[in-house]
Design a protein around this motif. Structure first.
Motif, short mmCIF file in Angstrom:
data_model
loop_
_atom_site.label_atom_id
_atom_site.label_comp_id
_atom_site.label_asym_id
_atom_site.label_seq_id
_atom_site.Cartn_x
_atom_site.Cartn_y
_atom_site.Cartn_z
N VAL A 1 51.54 -56.09 -7.50
CA VAL A 1 52.05 -55.37 -6.33
C VAL A 1 53.37 -55.96 -5.86
O VAL A 1 54.34 -55.24 -5.60
CB VAL A 1 51.01 -55.39 -5.19
N VAL A 2 53.43 -57.28 -5.77
CA VAL A 2 54.65 -57.95 -5.31
C VAL A 2 55.80 -57.69 -6.29
O VAL A 2 56.92 -57.35 -5.87
CB VAL A 2 54.41 -59.47 -5.17
N CYS A 3 55.53 -57.80 -7.58
CA CYS A 3 56.60 -57.63 -8.57
C CYS A 3 57.07 -56.18 -8.68
O CYS A 3 58.26 -55.94 -8.90
CB CYS A 3 56.13 -58.15 -9.93
N VAL A 4 56.17 -55.24 -8.52
CA VAL A 4 56.58 -53.84 -8.53
C VAL A 4 57.49 -53.55 -7.34
O VAL A 4 58.52 -52.86 -7.48
CB VAL A 4 55.35 -52.91 -8.52
N CYS A 5 57.14 -54.07 -6.18
CA CYS A 5 58.00 -53.89 -5.01
C CYS A 5 59.37 -54.52 -5.25
O CYS A 5 60.40 -53.95 -4.88
CB CYS A 5 57.35 -54.52 -3.78
N GLU B 1 72.88 -61.34 -7.21
CA GLU B 1 72.63 -60.88 -8.58
C GLU B 1 71.27 -61.32 -9.11
O GLU B 1 70.77 -60.78 -10.09
CB GLU B 1 73.73 -61.38 -9.52
N ARG B 2 70.64 -62.29 -8.46
CA ARG B 2 69.32 -62.74 -8.86
C ARG B 2 68.25 -62.03 -8.02
O ARG B 2 68.34 -62.02 -6.80
CB ARG B 2 69.18 -64.25 -8.68
N LEU B 3 67.26 -61.47 -8.68
CA LEU B 3 66.18 -60.80 -7.97
C LEU B 3 65.30 -61.84 -7.27
O LEU B 3 64.73 -62.72 -7.94
CB LEU B 3 65.34 -59.98 -8.94
N SER B 4 65.22 -61.75 -5.97
CA SER B 4 64.44 -62.74 -5.22
C SER B 4 63.53 -62.11 -4.17
O SER B 4 62.64 -62.79 -3.66
CB SER B 4 65.38 -63.72 -4.51
N TYR B 5 63.74 -60.84 -3.86
CA TYR B 5 62.90 -60.17 -2.87
C TYR B 5 61.50 -59.97 -3.45
O TYR B 5 61.36 -59.66 -4.62
CB TYR B 5 63.51 -58.82 -2.49
N PRO B 6 60.44 -60.14 -2.66
CA PRO B 6 60.39 -60.45 -1.23
C PRO B 6 60.24 -61.93 -0.90
O PRO B 6 60.20 -62.31 0.25
CB PRO B 6 59.15 -59.69 -0.78
N LEU B 7 60.16 -62.81 -1.92
CA LEU B 7 59.93 -64.23 -1.65
C LEU B 7 61.18 -64.93 -1.14
O LEU B 7 61.09 -66.03 -0.61
CB LEU B 7 59.42 -64.94 -2.90
N THR B 8 62.34 -64.30 -1.35
CA THR B 8 63.67 -64.79 -0.93
C THR B 8 64.17 -65.94 -1.79
O THR B 8 65.24 -66.49 -1.52
CB THR B 8 63.70 -65.24 0.56
N GLY C 1 55.58 -67.84 2.44
CA GLY C 1 54.84 -68.77 3.29
C GLY C 1 55.68 -69.97 3.70
O GLY C 1 55.13 -71.01 4.06
N PHE C 2 57.00 -69.83 3.65
CA PHE C 2 57.88 -70.96 3.97
C PHE C 2 57.84 -71.32 5.45
O PHE C 2 57.88 -72.50 5.82
CB PHE C 2 59.31 -70.62 3.56
N LEU D 1 46.22 -62.57 -0.09
CA LEU D 1 47.07 -63.60 0.50
C LEU D 1 48.37 -63.76 -0.27
O LEU D 1 49.42 -64.06 0.32
CB LEU D 1 46.33 -64.93 0.54
N VAL D 2 48.32 -63.57 -1.59
CA VAL D 2 49.54 -63.61 -2.39
C VAL D 2 50.52 -62.54 -1.91
O VAL D 2 51.72 -62.80 -1.74
CB VAL D 2 49.22 -63.43 -3.88
N VAL D 3 50.01 -61.34 -1.68
CA VAL D 3 50.87 -60.26 -1.22
C VAL D 3 51.41 -60.57 0.18
O VAL D 3 52.62 -60.44 0.44
CB VAL D 3 50.09 -58.92 -1.20
N PHE D 4 50.54 -60.98 1.07
CA PHE D 4 50.97 -61.26 2.44
C PHE D 4 52.02 -62.35 2.50
O PHE D 4 53.08 -62.19 3.11
CB PHE D 4 49.76 -61.64 3.30
N LEU D 5 51.74 -63.47 1.85
CA LEU D 5 52.67 -64.60 1.91
C LEU D 5 53.97 -64.30 1.17
O LEU D 5 55.03 -64.81 1.53
CB LEU D 5 52.01 -65.85 1.33
N SER D 6 53.90 -63.47 0.14
CA SER D 6 55.13 -63.11 -0.57
C SER D 6 56.09 -62.36 0.34
O SER D 6 57.31 -62.56 0.26
CB SER D 6 54.80 -62.24 -1.79
#
Length: 220
Positions: free
Chosen positions: A139-143, A163-170, A37-38, A27-32
């Motif tokens: 997995v999320v952080c490697v992506c 300039e700030r890393l935000s993907y995939p959580l935006t 999950g916004f 679920l962490v991966v999916f919602l990320s």
């Protein structure tokens, strides 16, 4: 009763428990990848999935409600009251639709608490839960790192503060918080003498990746 077939049934139950305990990490991966999950669609989908997980738990786990206790009942009651209050707030809110959306989120928290709290706590179950969460965060952080360090392989367009890393959580603070939690989880697994050697080595190797993710988010 003949013990023939008891061992395969026991193994199936154990496998079913492990699969269920890996659900939070999934679920962490999916919602990320669903903006954390916004948006209400992904939240509702996960809530439905947790209802199905509860059905699977009742079906395959030998004692599906072994964790039912006074603290569990108290936590469930408080979360249920919070969800009801959130829904009721739509009656006086200037944005009633937002209240309904937040009710869905509160319901998701309630279902997650009921499903995994009712399962019961054992050392082995906690280990599998932690492993799954750590794996999902890695997995999320490697992506996320690939999009920044190897943009020719995976390129994403970030319109807000690129300039700030935000993907995939935006949102960079959300990604930074997730990566920081991952550091704690992986460090704990790497230094736990009760963990298998493979788990400890992989967890130790993941800590630098998670740390770099935190740095690149420039998160508070």
């Amino acid at each position: 009763r003949s013990p023939v077939g008891a061992a395969p049934r026991s193994r199936r139950r154990q496998v079913g428990e492990v699969v269920l305990l890996l659900v939070p990490g999934a679920l962490v991966v999916f919602l990320s990848f669903q903006a954390g999950g916004f948006f209400p669609g992904s939240t509702a989908l996960v809530a439905i999935g947790l209802v199905l997980a509860l059905v699977v738990q009742i079906t395959v786990v030998k004692r599906p409600f072994a964790g039912v206790s006074v603290p569990w009942a108290l936590g469930t009651s408080l979360l249920a009251l919070f969800a009801v209050w959130t829904l009721a707030s739509s009656a006086w809110s200037d944005a009633p639709a937002r209240a309904v959306v937040e009710y869905d989120r509160a319901l998701l928290y309630l279902l997650a608490f009921v499903v995994f709290g009712a399962l019961g706590r054992t050392t082995q179950r906690l280990r599998w839960l932690l492993r799954g969460l750590a794996l999902g965060i890695v997995v999320v952080c490697v992506c996320a790192l690939v999009t920044r360090l190897m943009p020719d392989v995976w390129r994403v367009e970030t319109l807000l503060v690129p300039e700030r890393l935000s993907y995939p959580l935006t949102y960079w603070n959300a990604l930074g918080l997730l990566a920081a939690l991952g550091c704690v989880f992986c460090f704990g697994l790497a230094t736990d003498a009760g963990e298998p050697a493979v788990s400890r080595v992989l967890s130790a190797a993941a800590v630098p990746l998670l740390t770099v993710t935190v740095v690149l988010t420039f998160s508070r």
